[in-house]
Design a protein around this motif. Structure first.
Motif, PDB file in Angstrom:
ATOM      1  N   LYS A 138       0.786  -1.088  -0.043  1.00 13.67           N
ATOM      2  CA  LYS A 138       0.021  -0.112  -0.036  1.00 13.67           C
ATOM      3  C   LYS A 138       0.781   1.259   0.023  1.00 13.67           C
ATOM      4  N   ALA A 139       1.944   1.151   0.717  1.00 15.86           N
ATOM      5  CA  ALA A 139       2.975   2.420   0.759  1.00 15.86           C
ATOM      6  C   ALA A 139       3.415   2.620  -0.584  1.00 15.86           C
ATOM      7  N   LEU A 140       3.834   1.617  -1.631  1.00 14.91           N
ATOM      8  CA  LEU A 140       4.279   1.839  -2.711  1.00 14.91           C
ATOM      9  C   LEU A 140       3.218   2.325  -3.728  1.00 14.91           C
ATOM     10  N   LEU A 141       1.986   1.971  -3.487  1.00 21.58           N
ATOM     11  CA  LEU A 141       1.135   2.305  -4.520  1.00 21.58           C
ATOM     12  C   LEU A 141       0.327   3.737  -4.181  1.00 21.58           C
ATOM     13  N   ARG A 142       0.827   4.114  -2.796  1.00 19.29           N
ATOM     14  CA  ARG A 142       0.249   5.684  -2.434  1.00 19.29           C
ATOM     15  C   ARG A 142       1.319   6.591  -3.106  1.00 19.29           C
ATOM     16  N   ARG A 143       2.641   6.058  -3.524  1.00 22.16           N
ATOM     17  CA  ARG A 143       3.609   7.193  -3.944  1.00 22.16           C
ATOM     18  C   ARG A 143       3.053   7.933  -5.088  1.00 22.16           C
ATOM     19  N   PRO A 144       3.554   9.163  -5.570  1.00 24.45           N
ATOM     20  CA  PRO A 144       3.112  10.030  -6.443  1.00 24.45           C
ATOM     21  C   PRO A 144       3.088   9.207  -7.816  1.00 24.45           C
ATOM     22  N   GLY A 145       2.333   9.024  -8.548  1.00 24.59           N
ATOM     23  CA  GLY A 145       2.354   8.687 -10.121  1.00 24.59           C
ATOM     24  C   GLY A 145       1.803   7.338  -9.687  1.00 24.59           C
ATOM     25  N   HIS A 146       1.431   6.635  -8.669  1.00 28.63           N
ATOM     26  CA  HIS A 146       1.033   5.146  -8.776  1.00 28.63           C
ATOM     27  C   HIS A 146      -0.524   5.216  -8.445  1.00 28.63           C
ATOM     28  N   SER A 147      -0.979   3.899  -7.956  1.00 30.70           N
ATOM     29  CA  SER A 147      -2.461   3.760  -8.265  1.00 30.70           C
ATOM     30  C   SER A 147      -3.071   3.944  -7.061  1.00 30.70           C
ATOM     31  N   LEU A 148      -2.551   4.107  -6.037  1.00 29.62           N
ATOM     32  CA  LEU A 148      -3.471   4.015  -4.719  1.00 29.62           C
ATOM     33  C   LEU A 148      -3.570   5.290  -4.302  1.00 29.62           C
ATOM     34  N   GLY A 149      -5.082   6.105  -4.356  1.00 32.11           N
ATOM     35  CA  GLY A 149      -5.207   7.077  -3.806  1.00 32.11           C
ATOM     36  C   GLY A 149      -5.488   6.717  -2.209  1.00 32.11           C
ATOM     37  N   VAL A 150      -6.279   7.814  -1.646  1.00 36.66           N
ATOM     38  CA  VAL A 150      -6.448   7.677  -0.288  1.00 36.66           C
ATOM     39  C   VAL A 150      -8.016   7.521  -0.213  1.00 36.66           C
ATOM     40  N   LEU A 151      -8.606   8.715  -0.561  1.00 33.51           N
ATOM     41  CA  LEU A 151     -10.026   9.160  -0.219  1.00 33.51           C
ATOM     42  C   LEU A 151     -10.633   9.472  -1.443  1.00 33.51           C
ATOM     43  N   LEU A 152     -11.634   8.617  -1.920  1.00 35.86           N
ATOM     44  CA  LEU A 152     -12.472   9.025  -3.214  1.00 35.86           C
ATOM     45  C   LEU A 152     -13.769   9.397  -2.824  1.00 35.86           C
ATOM     46  N   LEU A 188     -21.001   9.997  -0.996  1.00 36.97           N
ATOM     47  CA  LEU A 188     -20.366   8.611  -0.787  1.00 36.97           C
ATOM     48  C   LEU A 188     -18.898   8.975  -0.631  1.00 36.97           C
ATOM     49  N   THR A 189     -18.129   8.658   0.285  1.00 39.29           N
ATOM     50  CA  THR A 189     -16.652   8.586   0.445  1.00 39.29           C
ATOM     51  C   THR A 189     -15.993   7.079   0.635  1.00 39.29           C
TER      52      THR A 189
END
Length: 226
Positions: free
Chosen positions: A113-127, A132-133
């Motif tokens: 998850k930490a890798l995917l949260r890095r800038p340019g990668h796939s995992l945002g935090v809150l949509l 709806l959140t």
């Protein structure tokens, strides 16, 4: 998110894939360098978990080829090679992180998850959409602050629709992301999941609706009718 697990020991591959699946991702497993090369060429992955001592070669060779192609795919090396020189070699070859076996499942998921949260990668935090959140880290959807109970497949579909809000998500892409390579899939599986998800959003007053583009896929928009 879809993760490629490159591991030649069957029981270990099954263990890693199970941990990743339970975290709400989809895991495909391959036993060696050649199969991994093939999978990465033809299928969309968000990250890879890579063993180094593989039957048909060294995982570092695969990693070097990836980086030579300027692939930015996040790669977590997961190996029994535990010396300082091994860790330095892995990171110098282009690994984004390095985890030593034996390992804790919770740490593996946290590092992915930490890798995917890095800038340019796939995992945002809150949509968000309407009222709806969706917390992509905690894997939890809320409407007006109240938790919306959703099955794993419904959460995955909702995340893809939110990430492409207002744009069509092809049904074939949802099938790939949810069931992985070789997963058992009935022809009406995605429509059934979408039907249940649409009803739950409507019943909860989410203020957003899933629309169907016949023969193509689905998209999410603000509003209360399809």
């Amino acid at each position: 998110m879809r993760v490629l697990v490159v591991e030649d020991e069957p029981r270990m591959a099954e263990l890693i894939a199970g941990i990743i699946d339970r975290a709400g991702f989809v895991a495909d497993t391959v036993p060696g360098v050649a199969d991994a090369d093939h999978a990465l060429e033809f299928l969309p992955y968000d990250a890879a978990v890579l063993d180094l001592g593989l039957a048909d070669g060294d995982g570092l060779t695969l990693l070097a080829r990836l980086r030579a192609r300027r692939s930015g795919l996040p790669v977590l090396v997961l190996t029994a090679r535990d010396t300082l020189d091994d860790r330095v070699a892995g990171l110098d070859a282009g690994a984004d992180d390095y985890l030593i076996k034996p390992f804790a499942g919770a740490e593996l998921v946290a590092r992915l998850k930490a890798l995917l949260r890095r800038p340019g990668h796939s995992l945002g935090v809150l949509l968000e959409a309407g009222t709806l959140t969706f917390d992509t880290i905690g894997r939890e959807a809320r409407v007006g602050g109240k938790v919306l109970p959703l099955a794993r497949q419904e959460l995955a579909i909702l995340e893809h629709l939110l990430r492409r809000f207002g744009r069509v998500v092809p049904k074939a892409l949802l099938e790939e992301k949810l069931y992985g390579d070789g997963g058992e899939l009935e022809s009406n599986a995605i429509p059934v999941h979408v039907h249940h998800l649409r009803k739950k959003l409507s019943d909860a007053g989410a203020g957003c609706t899933i629309h169907t583009v016949r023969g193509v896929g689905y998209f999410l928009m603000d509003g209360i009718t399809e």
